[in-house]
Every structure is written in structure tokens, then in C-alpha cells.
Design a protein around this motif. Structure first.
Motif, PDB file in Angstrom:
ATOM      1  N   GLU A 139       0.798  -1.228   0.000  1.00 41.29           N
ATOM      2  CA  GLU A 139       0.000   0.000   0.000  1.00 41.29           C
ATOM      3  C   GLU A 139       0.826   1.271   0.000  1.00 41.29           C
ATOM      4  OE1 GLU A 139      -2.739  -0.534   3.305  1.00 41.29           O
ATOM      5  OE2 GLU A 139      -3.196  -2.368   2.189  1.00 41.29           O
ATOM      6  N   ARG A 140       1.902   1.227   0.738  1.00 44.50           N
ATOM      7  CA  ARG A 140       2.670   2.459   0.850  1.00 44.50           C
ATOM      8  C   ARG A 140       3.624   2.614  -0.338  1.00 44.50           C
ATOM      9  NH1 ARG A 140       5.332   2.255   6.280  1.00 44.50           N
ATOM     10  NH2 ARG A 140       5.726   4.443   5.881  1.00 44.50           N
ATOM     11  N   GLY A 141       3.596   1.627  -1.197  1.00 46.04           N
ATOM     12  CA  GLY A 141       4.460   1.699  -2.371  1.00 46.04           C
ATOM     13  C   GLY A 141       5.915   1.784  -1.979  1.00 46.04           C
ATOM     14  N   SER A 142       6.217   1.188  -0.820  1.00 48.55           N
ATOM     15  CA  SER A 142       7.542   1.428  -0.247  1.00 48.55           C
ATOM     16  C   SER A 142       8.677   0.814  -1.072  1.00 48.55           C
ATOM     17  CB  SER A 142       7.602   0.931   1.196  1.00 48.55           C
ATOM     18  OG  SER A 142       7.211  -0.422   1.243  1.00 48.55           O
ATOM     19  N   ARG A 143       8.317  -0.063  -1.996  1.00 47.54           N
ATOM     20  CA  ARG A 143       9.375  -0.624  -2.824  1.00 47.54           C
ATOM     21  C   ARG A 143       9.638   0.241  -4.041  1.00 47.54           C
ATOM     22  NH1 ARG A 143       8.533  -6.503  -4.281  1.00 47.54           N
ATOM     23  NH2 ARG A 143      10.574  -5.946  -5.112  1.00 47.54           N
ATOM     24  N   LEU A 144       8.844   1.287  -4.169  1.00 45.63           N
ATOM     25  CA  LEU A 144       8.964   2.144  -5.336  1.00 45.63           C
ATOM     26  C   LEU A 144       9.445   3.522  -4.915  1.00 45.63           C
ATOM     27  CD1 LEU A 144       5.430   1.237  -6.697  1.00 45.63           C
ATOM     28  CD2 LEU A 144       7.584   0.492  -7.729  1.00 45.63           C
ATOM     29  N   SER A 145      10.233   4.128  -5.764  1.00 45.56           N
ATOM     30  CA  SER A 145      10.625   5.504  -5.477  1.00 45.56           C
ATOM     31  C   SER A 145       9.441   6.418  -5.773  1.00 45.56           C
ATOM     32  CB  SER A 145      11.820   5.899  -6.341  1.00 45.56           C
ATOM     33  OG  SER A 145      11.379   6.092  -7.676  1.00 45.56           O
ATOM     34  N   ILE A 146       9.528   7.636  -5.321  1.00 49.05           N
ATOM     35  CA  ILE A 146       8.438   8.588  -5.562  1.00 49.05           C
ATOM     36  C   ILE A 146       8.211   8.789  -7.051  1.00 49.05           C
ATOM     37  CG2 ILE A 146       7.833  11.050  -5.349  1.00 49.05           C
ATOM     38  CD1 ILE A 146       8.986  10.856  -2.489  1.00 49.05           C
ATOM     39  N   GLY A 147       9.300   8.888  -7.788  1.00 48.42           N
ATOM     40  CA  GLY A 147       9.188   9.063  -9.237  1.00 48.42           C
ATOM     41  C   GLY A 147       8.531   7.858  -9.901  1.00 48.42           C
ATOM     42  N   GLN A 148       8.891   6.674  -9.430  1.00 49.49           N
ATOM     43  CA  GLN A 148       8.306   5.447  -9.994  1.00 49.49           C
ATOM     44  C   GLN A 148       6.810   5.362  -9.689  1.00 49.49           C
ATOM     45  OE1 GLN A 148      10.953   2.615  -8.161  1.00 49.49           O
ATOM     46  NE2 GLN A 148      12.282   2.521  -9.962  1.00 49.49           N
ATOM     47  N   ARG A 149       6.441   5.756  -8.474  1.00 50.99           N
ATOM     48  CA  ARG A 149       5.016   5.767  -8.122  1.00 50.99           C
ATOM     49  C   ARG A 149       4.255   6.718  -9.037  1.00 50.99           C
ATOM     50  NH1 ARG A 149       5.305   6.761  -1.776  1.00 50.99           N
ATOM     51  NH2 ARG A 149       7.498   6.207  -1.935  1.00 50.99           N
ATOM     52  N   GLN A 150       4.874   7.834  -9.325  1.00 51.41           N
ATOM     53  CA  GLN A 150       4.220   8.796 -10.217  1.00 51.41           C
ATOM     54  C   GLN A 150       4.034   8.230 -11.609  1.00 51.41           C
ATOM     55  OE1 GLN A 150       5.301  13.029 -10.673  1.00 51.41           O
ATOM     56  NE2 GLN A 150       6.103  12.738  -8.624  1.00 51.41           N
ATOM     57  N   ASP A 175      15.407  12.369  -9.085  1.00 51.42           N
ATOM     58  CA  ASP A 175      16.692  12.541  -9.759  1.00 51.42           C
ATOM     59  C   ASP A 175      16.478  13.072 -11.183  1.00 51.42           C
ATOM     60  OD1 ASP A 175      16.850  10.018 -11.719  1.00 51.42           O
ATOM     61  OD2 ASP A 175      15.949   9.417  -9.807  1.00 51.42           O
ATOM     62  N   THR A 176      17.532  13.609 -11.745  1.00 53.23           N
ATOM     63  CA  THR A 176      17.445  14.282 -13.043  1.00 53.23           C
ATOM     64  C   THR A 176      16.895  13.386 -14.140  1.00 53.23           C
ATOM     65  OG1 THR A 176      19.506  15.257 -12.328  1.00 53.23           O
ATOM     66  CG2 THR A 176      18.749  15.870 -14.512  1.00 53.23           C
ATOM     67  N   GLN A 177      17.317  12.130 -14.110  1.00 53.25           N
ATOM     68  CA  GLN A 177      16.879  11.190 -15.143  1.00 53.25           C
ATOM     69  C   GLN A 177      15.373  10.945 -15.063  1.00 53.25           C
ATOM     70  OE1 GLN A 177      19.424   7.817 -14.706  1.00 53.25           O
ATOM     71  NE2 GLN A 177      19.101   7.178 -16.817  1.00 53.25           N
ATOM     72  N   THR A 178      14.889  10.700 -13.849  1.00 55.94           N
ATOM     73  CA  THR A 178      13.453  10.480 -13.637  1.00 55.94           C
ATOM     74  C   THR A 178      12.667  11.731 -13.998  1.00 55.94           C
ATOM     75  OG1 THR A 178      14.092   9.044 -11.820  1.00 55.94           O
ATOM     76  CG2 THR A 178      11.767   9.611 -11.966  1.00 55.94           C
ATOM     77  N   GLU A 179      13.246  12.864 -13.666  1.00 56.36           N
ATOM     78  CA  GLU A 179      12.632  14.162 -13.982  1.00 56.36           C
ATOM     79  C   GLU A 179      12.339  14.268 -15.486  1.00 56.36           C
ATOM     80  OE1 GLU A 179      11.969  16.788 -11.932  1.00 56.36           O
ATOM     81  OE2 GLU A 179      11.490  18.187 -13.543  1.00 56.36           O
TER      82      GLU A 179
END
Ligand code: DGT
Ligand code: MG
Length: 241
Positions: A139-150, A175-179
Motif C-alpha cells: 500500500e505504501r508503495g515502499s518498494r517504489l521511489s516517488i518518481g516510480q510511483r508517479q 533525480d534528473t533522469q526520472t525528472e
């Protein structure tokens, strides 16, 4: 019937508490397919505008129309079906990555899920997870980074294919790449649908067709990035101070 996605606020006033107006006589029209960025300081009323559009609240005065129809005369179910709403805290539930993408369209095929993920640049990182689309997330998406969740939220929104897209852009730095991935995804998501983005990143703001500057519950300036800079007013001060 399918909607075109014109959004109109007519003299909308709203307060959460009596005597404390939060939106004051707000009027605007957004053309079908247009991308609007809402900017303004904290507490200005940006989230309130989208909350009224989604009918989390109704205004005390004025009306809100989609394609000329007062949204109070539309069932909540059909209203929300026309809208993809992505709030700052991306909603991930426990299940597989594919389930999370399929959320708004449970009967979507795996091909459709993958196609949506590819379009918003989510496919690559999903394929790197140990079970790809079948990887369980909590539920908390804790295995995913914030960018990945987005990016997962973007894939979900794209698959639902709403006429109106509402995005309260996350402020958290990635990070810049995810951005870059996120920026590309937003451009694809907003294409051919009416979009309202509470925008924090300058790249999103610059790409918008029009920017509404919200100050103290009112739209005080409106135009594109260049036009607003030339005004040397609120917008200029927001982005040069
Ligand atoms: P942000 O997200 O910090 O950049 O600010 P905005 O522009 O999204 O502001 P918004 O619309 O959340 O809040 C406008 C005003 O309304 C602000 O004075 C806080 C107040 N407000 C927001 N949500 C609620 C609520 O649920 N209850 C009450 N009583 N007041 C609220
Ligand atoms: Mg807000």
C-alpha cells in the motif's frame, strides 16, 4: 455520450468555513484539449479549484460547467469517469504493478497495460523489477521511489483515457533522469485532453498553453510563460525571487 472537455467556472465563490472565503468570484473557460497550469503561493486556493471541479465540495455561489452542463446535474460516477485525478500523494495499493495500472479499467488486457506503461516511460523500470508487471507492491508503495510511483499513476491515468486530466504535481524532488521521464510522460498525457496541472516544475509551467496565477482566492494573471514574465507582476515575482 462522450464529452469534449470544455471546463467553465462562472463566478465561483467558496469557503470551507463561514466567513473565510477561499475562492472569490472565480471565472474562467478552458477549451477542450487545452493544458492549463495553476501556479501561486501556498494557501492561494489551487487545490480548492480542482476539488470543486471533482465535486469533493460544491461552491456556495456560482456554477461549474463541463461542455455547458452544470456538474451538479451529472452523477458523481459519470463525472469522475470523465476525469483522471492525480493528487500529490500517489495512490498505490497492495497488489501487483499490473493491478495498480489496471485500477481504473479492470478489464484491460496485459497488452493495453504494457502499452500505457511504455507511453509514460514506466515500462523500463517495471521490467527491471524481479517479477516485472507481476511484482507485488504494498500500500505504501515502499518498494517504489516517488518518481516510480508517479509513473505508475500516469500509466493508470492514461489507460483510463479520461477527457479531463487533473494533476496536482508532486513537489518532492526526483533525480534528473526520472525528472526527464516524468516531463515526457506529462507531455504525452496532456495531449488531446483538457488538462489542469497544479504545477511546481518550471518545465511543466512553460509547456502549458496558459498559466493561471492564483493569489488570495482569485485569478490575478493569465497568459503563457513569456507573456506573464513581461507583465512584471505576480508571476514575475514568483519566478525571479
Ligand atoms: P498549496 O497546496 O500549499 O500550494 O496551497 P493551495 O493553493 O493548494 O491552497 P488550498 O486550496 O489547499 O487552500 C486554500 C485555503 O483554504 C487555505 O487558506 C487553506 C484552506 N483550506 C484548504 N483545505 C481546507 C479544508 O479542508 N478545511 C478548511 N477549513 N480549510 C481548508
Ligand atoms: Mg494545494
Amino acid at each position: 455520450p462522450p464529452i469534449k472537455g470544455e471546463i467553465r467556472f462562472e463566478n465561483v465563490s467558496f469557503s470551507y468555513e463561514e466567513g473565510k472565503p477561499v475562492l472569490k468570484d472565480v471565472s474562467f473557460t478552458i477549451k477542450p484539449g487545452e493544458t492549463i497550469a495553476l501556479v501561486g503561493e501556498t494557501g492561494a486556493g489551487k487545490t480548492t479549484i480542482i476539488s470543486l471541479l471533482a465535486r469533493f465540495y460544491d461552491p456556495q455561489m456560482g456554477r461549474i460547467l463541463i461542455d455547458g452542463h452544470d456538474i451538479r446535474n451529472v452523477t458523481l460516477k459519470s463525472l469522475r469517469k470523465q476525469m483522471g485525478i492525480m493528487l500529490q500523494d500517489t495512490f498505490i495499493f497492495s497488489g501487483t504493478v499490473a493491478d495498480n495500472i489496471r485500477y481504473a479499467k479492470p478489464d484491460a488486457t496485459m497488452d493495453e497495460v504494457i502499452k500505457a506503461a511504455k507511453t509514460v516511460n514506466a515500462h523500463e523500470f517495471i521490467m527491471k523489477m524481479e517479477n516485472g508487471y507481476d511484482t507485488e507492491v504494498n500500500e505504501r508503495g515502499s518498494r517504489l521511489s516517488i518518481g516510480q510511483r508517479q509513473l505508475i499513476a500516469f500509466a493508470r491515468a492514461l489507460l483510463a483515457d479520461p477527457k479531463i486530466l487533473i494533476l496536482d504535481e508532486a513537489t518532492s524532488a526526483v533525480d534528473t533522469q526520472t525528472e526527464v521521464l516524468i516531463q515526457e510522460a506529462i507531455e504525452k498525457l496532456t495531449k488531446d485532453r483538457t488538462s489542469i496541472i497544479i504545477a511546481h516544475r518550471l518545465s511543466t509551467i512553460r509547456n502549458a498553453d496558459r498559466i493561471f496565477v492564483i493569489h488570495n482566492g482569485q485569478i490575478v494573471e493569465e497568459g503563457n510563460h513569456q507573456q506573464l514574465l513581461e507583465k512584471r507582476g505576480f508571476y514575475y515575482n514568483l519566478y525571479t525571487s
